[in-house]
Write an enzyme that holds these catalytic residues in place. Structure first.
Site, PDB file in Angstrom:
ATOM      1  CD  GLU A  32     -11.007 -16.787  -9.794  1.00 49.08           C
ATOM      2  OE1 GLU A  32     -12.032 -16.246  -9.353  1.00 49.08           O
ATOM      3  OE2 GLU A  32     -10.115 -17.258  -9.059  1.00 49.08           O
ATOM      4  NE  ARG A  75      -5.390 -10.300 -10.279  1.00 49.51           N
ATOM      5  CZ  ARG A  75      -5.408 -11.041  -9.188  1.00 49.51           C
ATOM      6  NH1 ARG A  75      -6.458 -11.788  -8.914  1.00 49.51           N
ATOM      7  NH2 ARG A  75      -4.390 -11.038  -8.361  1.00 49.51           N
ATOM      8  CG  ASP A  79      -2.665 -17.864  -7.096  1.00 47.59           C
ATOM      9  OD1 ASP A  79      -3.734 -18.478  -7.204  1.00 47.59           O
ATOM     10  OD2 ASP A  79      -2.391 -17.155  -6.093  1.00 47.59           O
ATOM     11  CB  THR A  88     -12.325 -15.139 -18.293  1.00 46.34           C
ATOM     12  OG1 THR A  88     -13.454 -15.257 -17.420  1.00 46.34           O
ATOM     13  CG2 THR A  88     -11.780 -16.509 -18.618  1.00 46.34           C
ATOM     14  CD1 TRP A 451     -11.418  -8.640  -9.740  1.00 45.57           C
ATOM     15  CD2 TRP A 451     -11.860  -8.761 -11.926  1.00 45.57           C
ATOM     16  NE1 TRP A 451     -10.729  -9.717 -10.253  1.00 45.57           N
ATOM     17  CE2 TRP A 451     -10.984  -9.809 -11.579  1.00 45.57           C
ATOM     18  CE3 TRP A 451     -12.277  -8.630 -13.261  1.00 45.57           C
ATOM     19  CZ2 TRP A 451     -10.517 -10.738 -12.519  1.00 45.57           C
ATOM     20  CZ3 TRP A 451     -11.809  -9.555 -14.187  1.00 45.57           C
ATOM     21  CH2 TRP A 451     -10.944 -10.585 -13.809  1.00 45.57           C
TER      22      TRP A 451
END
Lengths: 496, 69
Positions: A32, A75, A79, A88, A451
């Site tokens: 991420e 995703r 943020d 990823t 997820w």
């Protein structure tokens, strides 16, 4: 973080055996990255929030949210603090994780350059957007590159933390992205901020291993190790070695826990991890700064610690060759060990020049030395600007020039990365999510997912749970959902 | 994507130096490598002269945003 569901349906229920990944050393990897953004060349200052929103306009238009999943299984979202973030898809190998992370860079670059036009209309044609794959802005705010590793649950959390922390600190001599401060280069981006991360990890106020978050897998079998101590890398070699060497170390720790024996890494524990981290970042030789080992066992250095981890990992691979080979579908353990060994040898012998083409901090060091010899009176601010340019995906020139002239190695070609922009890894659960999102987008059907869940929203809610991240096979429920997708959207009224 | 062992990308332009091999080399080759490598860095420094011309203060100051998670 996305709204996460309670994975109440454990794989241990009747009819479901242990997941395909539990035995052996297979692992799921995820990276991420939080990006920084800015706009220059405009007469008035423009807030990062506005720049980020401009980038996400097409995302918002398509999915009515700044939080979305992509046809490659990743995703993409906006943020806290207006940082565009890319997580990823699940990868079964560090090389695949690298490819997916590079796809994220390409996607961010594209979003940025598409937004630039609109921003130029508003702020003048000198306006330039910047998307920074780094960890610190100019005011000292930090943001992260986090790694996720699925680890077997039978390893006690304190064991992972105790045995992994010295590794995570010392690996920075290879993985540090470097940063130009007013006083010169330091090895890591985040030394000062890691103090807090390490302190939280050791006091467990913000543990390195996230037990509150879902593992996105069968919680009876796995935990999700969420590593926040890492720099964002431009160097593909450094990024690959970061996850690859961590994998080897985790295998050692897991096997020792499996058998109930010492791993050989117990001796690496540091008396003061925060002091070691700070000292490491200021030591460009990687051999000079000494760190006290815990329990009065004397002192060590960064390179010596890494050599210890390498030695244990090397022994482990040689006594578990087949299983370790099976754990990595796209990479080769021997190559990883060899590159690790060569890198440490170069550092040990002071031949840093061997590594300037593959480690971010050394590439920057060489660049800065070259700049200073051409421009001896160059200001620290200009050097900081060059440092930022190195990380700028949208309008940076330095990294791209280095690659083009062979000054920086790469591991993957453009075609491979382009493939990953549109396609998930074929050998993990991401394959299923990616195909689902792809079809839903093509049909403009309303859907949601996270997820572990795929959901069609209309005309009635239909949902599939995908608990095993190692499993890429469409099951009957998934196939029915995919079919239902075809029936839900506007395309139901058109010939397909 | 089962690719097998990692391979350093070969650059189509510039030097053909094999960058994955860190093994010790003979003196002459080492010298050649060093000068090729210096040339390559010079090429990069040439490329980025324009970066040095931008207003560094403004550029650096414009990158400020709240911390991440």
């Amino acid at each position: 973080m996305p709204q996460l569901r309670d994975s109440g349906n454990h794989g241990s229920q009747a009819g479901l055996g242990p997941s395909s990944g539990l035995a052996g050393f297979s692992r799921i990897f995820g990276i991420e990255t939080e990006y920084g953004v800015s706009l220059t060349g405009s007469e008035q200052p423009v807030e990062a929030g506005e720049v980020a929103m401009a980038m996400f306009t097409p995302v918002l238009a398509r999915s009515r949210s700044t939080n979305t999943y992509l046809p490659n299984g990743a995703r993409l979202y906006l943020d806290v603090g207006s940082h565009p973030e890319y997580a990823t898809a699940e990868a079964a190998d560090p090389l695949d994780a690298l490819a997916q992370d590079l796809a994220g860079e390409a996607i961010m670059r594209r979003l940025a350059l598409e937004a630039q036009g609109g921003l130029q209309e508003r702020y003048g044609d000198q306006a330039r957007i910047h998307v920074y794959k780094n960890n610190v802005d100019s005011a000292g705010h930090s943001f992260g590159c986090h790694e996720n590793y699925l680890v077997r649950r039978f390893v006690p959390l304190p064991t992972i933390e105790a045995q992994l922390l010295p590794f995570l600190i010392s690996r920075q001599i290879l993985t540090g992205a470097g940063r130009m401060t007013g006083q010169g280069l330091v090895v890591t981006q985040r030394a000062k901020f890691l103090d807090e991360a390490i302190s939280s990890a050791t006091t467990r106020s913000r543990p390195m291993v996230n037990t509150r978050d879902e593992p996105h897998a069968d919680p009876d079998e796995f935990r999700r190790l969420h590593v926040i101590i890492g720099d964002s890398n431009r160097s593909q070699f450094a990024a690959f070695m970061k996850t690859a060497t961590t994998h080897l170390v985790l295998c050692v720790i897991e096997e020792a826990a499996r058998l109930g024996v010492p791993s050989g890494l117990e001796a690496c524990a540091l008396a003061d991890p925060m002091a070691a981290n700070r000292a490491l970042s200021g030591d460009l030789t990687c051999t000079t700064a000494r760190f006290r080992l815990a329990d009065g066992r004397g002192q060590t250095s960064a390179v010596e610690l890494q050599e210890r981890y390498l030695a244990v990992a090397g022994d482990f691979v040689s006594t578990h060759e087949e299983a370790m080979a099976a754990s990595l579908p796209s990479s080769d353990c021997q190559t990883i060990l060899k590159e690790w060994s060569k890198s440490l040898e170069a550092i040990r012998s002071g031949h840093m020049s061997d590594l300037t083409n593959r480690l971010d901090w050394l590439a920057k060091d060489r660049l800065m030395a070259g700049i200073k010899s051409r421009h001896p009176a160059i200001s620290p601010t200009k050097l900081k600007a060059l440092d930022l340019d190195y990380h700028d995906l949208a309008n940076g020139s330095i990294y791209h020039s280095m690659v083009r002239h062979g000054v920086m190695v790469t591991l993957l070609d453009r075609d491979t990365v382009d493939q990953c922009v549109d396609h998930p890894p074929a050998n993990t659960r991401a394959a299923l999510r990616g195909a689902f999102v792809n079809k839903a987008q093509e049909l403009a059907a309303s859907f949601s997912c996270d997820w572990t869940h795929l959901q069609v929203s209309s005309p009635r809610k239909r949902e599939v749970l995908l608990l095993d991240p190692f499993d890429s096979r469409p099951n009957p429920d998934y196939l029915k959902l995919m079919q239902a997708l075809g029936e839900e959207g506007p395309a139901a009224h058109q010939a397909l | 994507m089962a690719q097998g062992p990692i391979r350093a990308q070969r650059q189509s332009q510039g030097s053909e130096r094999d960058q994955a091999d860190l093994a010790p080399v003979g003196q002459a080759k080492a010298q050649a490598n060093i000068s090729q490598s210096d040339q390559a860095l010079d090429a990069v420094l040439d490329d980025i002269e324009s970066v040095l011309e931008t207003n560094a203060e403004d550029y650096v100051k414009s990158f400020v945003q709240q911390g991440g998670q």
